[in-house]
Design an enzyme around this catalytic site. Structure first.
Site, PDB file in Angstrom:
ATOM      1  N   ARG A  56       0.867  -1.184   0.000  1.00  0.00           N
ATOM      2  CA  ARG A  56       0.000   0.000   0.000  1.00  0.00           C
ATOM      3  C   ARG A  56       0.896   1.223   0.000  1.00  0.00           C
ATOM      4  O   ARG A  56       1.693   1.419   0.903  1.00  0.00           O
ATOM      5  CB  ARG A  56      -0.920   0.028   1.224  1.00  0.00           C
ATOM      6  CG  ARG A  56      -2.083   1.028   1.079  1.00  0.00           C
ATOM      7  CD  ARG A  56      -2.844   1.221   2.385  1.00  0.00           C
ATOM      8  NE  ARG A  56      -2.059   1.947   3.349  1.00  0.00           N
ATOM      9  CZ  ARG A  56      -1.876   1.566   4.619  1.00  0.00           C
ATOM     10  NH1 ARG A  56      -2.404   0.447   5.072  1.00  0.00           N
ATOM     11  NH2 ARG A  56      -1.130   2.303   5.438  1.00  0.00           N
ATOM     12  N   GLU A  75       4.858   7.170   2.226  1.00  0.00           N
ATOM     13  CA  GLU A  75       5.619   5.943   2.438  1.00  0.00           C
ATOM     14  C   GLU A  75       4.964   4.824   1.646  1.00  0.00           C
ATOM     15  O   GLU A  75       3.853   4.971   1.131  1.00  0.00           O
ATOM     16  CB  GLU A  75       5.650   5.559   3.919  1.00  0.00           C
ATOM     17  CG  GLU A  75       4.268   5.239   4.498  1.00  0.00           C
ATOM     18  CD  GLU A  75       4.315   4.847   5.958  1.00  0.00           C
ATOM     19  OE1 GLU A  75       5.421   4.761   6.513  1.00  0.00           O
ATOM     20  OE2 GLU A  75       3.232   4.638   6.549  1.00  0.00           O
ATOM     21  N   ASN A  77       4.068   0.693   2.257  1.00  0.00           N
ATOM     22  CA  ASN A  77       3.975  -0.380   3.240  1.00  0.00           C
ATOM     23  C   ASN A  77       4.092  -1.715   2.523  1.00  0.00           C
ATOM     24  O   ASN A  77       3.250  -2.048   1.681  1.00  0.00           O
ATOM     25  CB  ASN A  77       2.627  -0.309   3.977  1.00  0.00           C
ATOM     26  CG  ASN A  77       2.408   1.017   4.671  1.00  0.00           C
ATOM     27  OD1 ASN A  77       2.818   1.212   5.798  1.00  0.00           O
ATOM     28  ND2 ASN A  77       1.781   1.951   3.969  1.00  0.00           N
ATOM     29  N   SER A  82      -2.572  -2.737   5.926  1.00  0.00           N
ATOM     30  CA  SER A  82      -3.894  -3.009   6.512  1.00  0.00           C
ATOM     31  C   SER A  82      -5.006  -2.169   5.897  1.00  0.00           C
ATOM     32  O   SER A  82      -4.780  -1.289   5.075  1.00  0.00           O
ATOM     33  CB  SER A  82      -3.847  -2.761   8.024  1.00  0.00           C
ATOM     34  OG  SER A  82      -3.512  -1.417   8.281  1.00  0.00           O
ATOM     35  N   LYS A 236      12.357   2.993   5.620  1.00  0.00           N
ATOM     36  CA  LYS A 236      12.458   4.426   5.340  1.00  0.00           C
ATOM     37  C   LYS A 236      13.797   4.771   4.693  1.00  0.00           C
ATOM     38  O   LYS A 236      13.875   5.662   3.836  1.00  0.00           O
ATOM     39  CB  LYS A 236      12.285   5.227   6.637  1.00  0.00           C
ATOM     40  CG  LYS A 236      10.994   4.949   7.400  1.00  0.00           C
ATOM     41  CD  LYS A 236       9.771   5.312   6.589  1.00  0.00           C
ATOM     42  CE  LYS A 236       8.490   5.184   7.412  1.00  0.00           C
ATOM     43  NZ  LYS A 236       8.178   3.800   7.799  1.00  0.00           N
ATOM     44  N   LYS A 295      11.873  10.607  10.736  1.00  0.00           N
ATOM     45  CA  LYS A 295      11.287   9.269  10.649  1.00  0.00           C
ATOM     46  C   LYS A 295      12.299   8.189  11.041  1.00  0.00           C
ATOM     47  O   LYS A 295      13.378   8.096  10.439  1.00  0.00           O
ATOM     48  CB  LYS A 295      10.804   8.991   9.217  1.00  0.00           C
ATOM     49  CG  LYS A 295       9.614   9.836   8.788  1.00  0.00           C
ATOM     50  CD  LYS A 295       9.073   9.365   7.443  1.00  0.00           C
ATOM     51  CE  LYS A 295       7.728   9.972   7.132  1.00  0.00           C
ATOM     52  NZ  LYS A 295       7.119   9.374   5.919  1.00  0.00           N
ATOM     53  N   GLU A 299       7.435   0.733  11.381  1.00  0.00           N
ATOM     54  CA  GLU A 299       6.100   0.688  10.791  1.00  0.00           C
ATOM     55  C   GLU A 299       5.081   0.656  11.926  1.00  0.00           C
ATOM     56  O   GLU A 299       5.413   0.478  13.081  1.00  0.00           O
ATOM     57  CB  GLU A 299       5.955  -0.548   9.902  1.00  0.00           C
ATOM     58  CG  GLU A 299       6.989  -0.664   8.799  1.00  0.00           C
ATOM     59  CD  GLU A 299       6.966   0.497   7.822  1.00  0.00           C
ATOM     60  OE1 GLU A 299       5.884   1.078   7.616  1.00  0.00           O
ATOM     61  OE2 GLU A 299       8.025   0.833   7.277  1.00  0.00           O
ATOM     62  N   GLY A 300       3.810   0.823  11.554  1.00  0.00           N
ATOM     63  CA  GLY A 300       2.746   0.687  12.538  1.00  0.00           C
ATOM     64  C   GLY A 300       2.146   1.998  13.004  1.00  0.00           C
ATOM     65  O   GLY A 300       1.166   2.015  13.726  1.00  0.00           O
ATOM     66  N   ARG A 381      -8.005   7.828   4.556  1.00  0.00           N
ATOM     67  CA  ARG A 381      -8.079   8.091   5.997  1.00  0.00           C
ATOM     68  C   ARG A 381      -8.065   9.594   6.221  1.00  0.00           C
ATOM     69  O   ARG A 381      -7.263  10.308   5.607  1.00  0.00           O
ATOM     70  CB  ARG A 381      -6.895   7.440   6.722  1.00  0.00           C
ATOM     71  CG  ARG A 381      -6.974   5.920   6.771  1.00  0.00           C
ATOM     72  CD  ARG A 381      -5.671   5.294   7.189  1.00  0.00           C
ATOM     73  NE  ARG A 381      -4.640   5.530   6.170  1.00  0.00           N
ATOM     74  CZ  ARG A 381      -3.385   5.114   6.306  1.00  0.00           C
ATOM     75  NH1 ARG A 381      -2.998   4.478   7.386  1.00  0.00           N
ATOM     76  NH2 ARG A 381      -2.506   5.350   5.335  1.00  0.00           N
TER      77      ARG A 381
END
Length: 405
Positions: A56, A75, A77, A82, A236, A295, A299-300, A381
């Site tokens: 993603r 970024e 993923n 998710s 990253k 950064k 992740e997360g 989002r």
């Protein structure tokens, strides 16, 4: 689809990964442990012949000085990307609300979106190419999974294709998984065709036992989503190095149009390795902290540093080699807009918001041949501008739908 090809190319270039991550793995233990597994797998020889990416790529619209907008990547993923399942359900929610309000014309404009089906198609293709009709899909899950319904949507799509999914933790793999002489993976005595990671992207998710389980999975012939090289391709530091002039041309030779499209989405990305380049990046960020984001290799969500927190971190790190475990990125400034966010415990009111658009991509490679490469849906989002960082899981952002005007 361009980023699918790029991630796949990076994952196959062991020399590029080693060179790019050389400074990071000296100071970031988590990335170093992942890289150690990568080296062990290469030394033994990669048993896996089919490769699956469920990625993603996340973007915001940068507001330019002349009033125009440009889509800039935040970024990509490459592990446990998710909300494909829940994003497949949100169009129906917004259509229902608008229809209840007799806004039928507006309801008809909500874009159809079904990433869970597309993600499942990728897993299905990899399962088919593995070539064992009785083999399972092993989903590596956390013990306490808050986002289980997002995952279940993909599981249900697979079950509709008569592909069975079992959910297990790393601890279960350590205790009950095994490899045969051909490095086929067995879990509870059943052969596994595809390992789908929805865990394993944060240091806190690994005990010594879990690291051993990850190594066992990586050594196997099963299709890993992602394999360890593809997880490293999503760090990253790799993102920052890809923005250097000439790097995309090296990784994607003879594809100037693809390279141009990718470059157009890059925001400013800056190395913090020891030396003049890193010193200059830190000086610029300290002089104008509102224009940068710090950064780490994590992740997360909820890991980035902004404003005064970033300044304090840079002051602490600027003379330390630990700074190589971070990168600096230009802060993307989208145009705020008014919207209502429905969140537990919060009053419904119009607030100024910004949105982040994610594009789900799927690719499958057999040997050196790319047999699938497509985008399969989107994720939007939205959050109030008062929150610098944090997503849906943190209770800050909400799932949304694009509305064409």
């Amino acid at each position: 689809m361009d980023f699918n090809m790029l991630v796949d190319a990076v994952s196959q270039d062991a020399a590029f990964l080693e060179q790019t991550l050389s400074s990071t793995i000296k100071r970031d233990n988590f990335t170093a442990r992942l890289f150690d597994i990568h080296k062990q797998v290469l030394k033994e020889g990669i048993a896996q012949t089919v490769f699956l990416g469920l990625n993603r790529s996340d973007y915001m619209f940068q507001r330019n000085a002349d009033g125009s907008a440009a889509l800039k990547q935040i970024e990509i993923n490459t592990i446990s990307a998710s909300f494909g399942g829940l994003a497949s359900r949100t169009p129906a929610v917004h259509r229902h609300v608008l229809n209840v309000l007799s806004k039928t014309q507006e309801a008809a404009k909500i874009l159809s979106n079904n990433p869970s089906k597309g993600l499942a198609l990728g897993i299905t293709r990899a399962w088919e190419l593995y070539g064992s009709a009785n083999a399972l899909v092993l989903l590596i899950a956390q013990e306490k999974e808050r986002n289980i319904f997002d995952q279940r949507a993909i599981e249900n799509e697979l079950l509709a294709r008569n592909i069975h999914v079992i959910r297990r933790r790393f601890e279960d793999v350590s205790e009950k998984a095994s490899l045969d002489q051909d490095r086929r993976l067995f879990m509870d005595g059943q052969e596994v065709a595809v390992v789908y990671f929805r865990d394993g992207y944060m240091p806190s998710q690994y005990s010594p036992q879990n690291w051993e389980a990850r190594l066992l999975l990586e050594r196997s012939r099963a299709v890993k989503c992602p394999d360890i090289a593809t997880q490293l391709a999503g760090t990253k530091k790799v993102q920052q190095e890809l923005s250097r002039m000439g790097v995309l041309e090296m990784l994607l030779p003879g594809q100037p149009e693809t390279v141009a499209r990718l470059h157009a989405t890059f925001a400013g990305l800056y190395s913090l390795d020891m030396g003049e380049e890193g010193d200059q990046a830190i000086a610029e960020a300290l002089a104008a902290p509102s224009q940068f984001v710090l950064k780490p290799q994590r992740e997360g969500g909820g890991n980035n540093l902004y404003g005064e927190e970033m300044v304090q971190a840079l002051e602490r790190l600027k003379d330390s080699e630990e700074r190589a475990s971070y990168i600096l990125m230009e802060k993307i400034e989208p145009e705020p807009f008014g919207n209502c966010l429905l969140r537990p415990g919060s009053p419904v009111r119009v607030v100024q918001c910004i949105s982040e658009l994610g594009i789900f991509g799927v690719y499958v490679r057999q040997g050196k041949t790319l047999v699938m490469n497509k985008h399969v849906g989107h994720l939007l989002r939205t959050k109030a501008i008062e929150h610098a960082d944090g997503g849906v899981a943190a209770g800050v952002a909400v799932l949304d739908n694009p509305y064409p005007v």
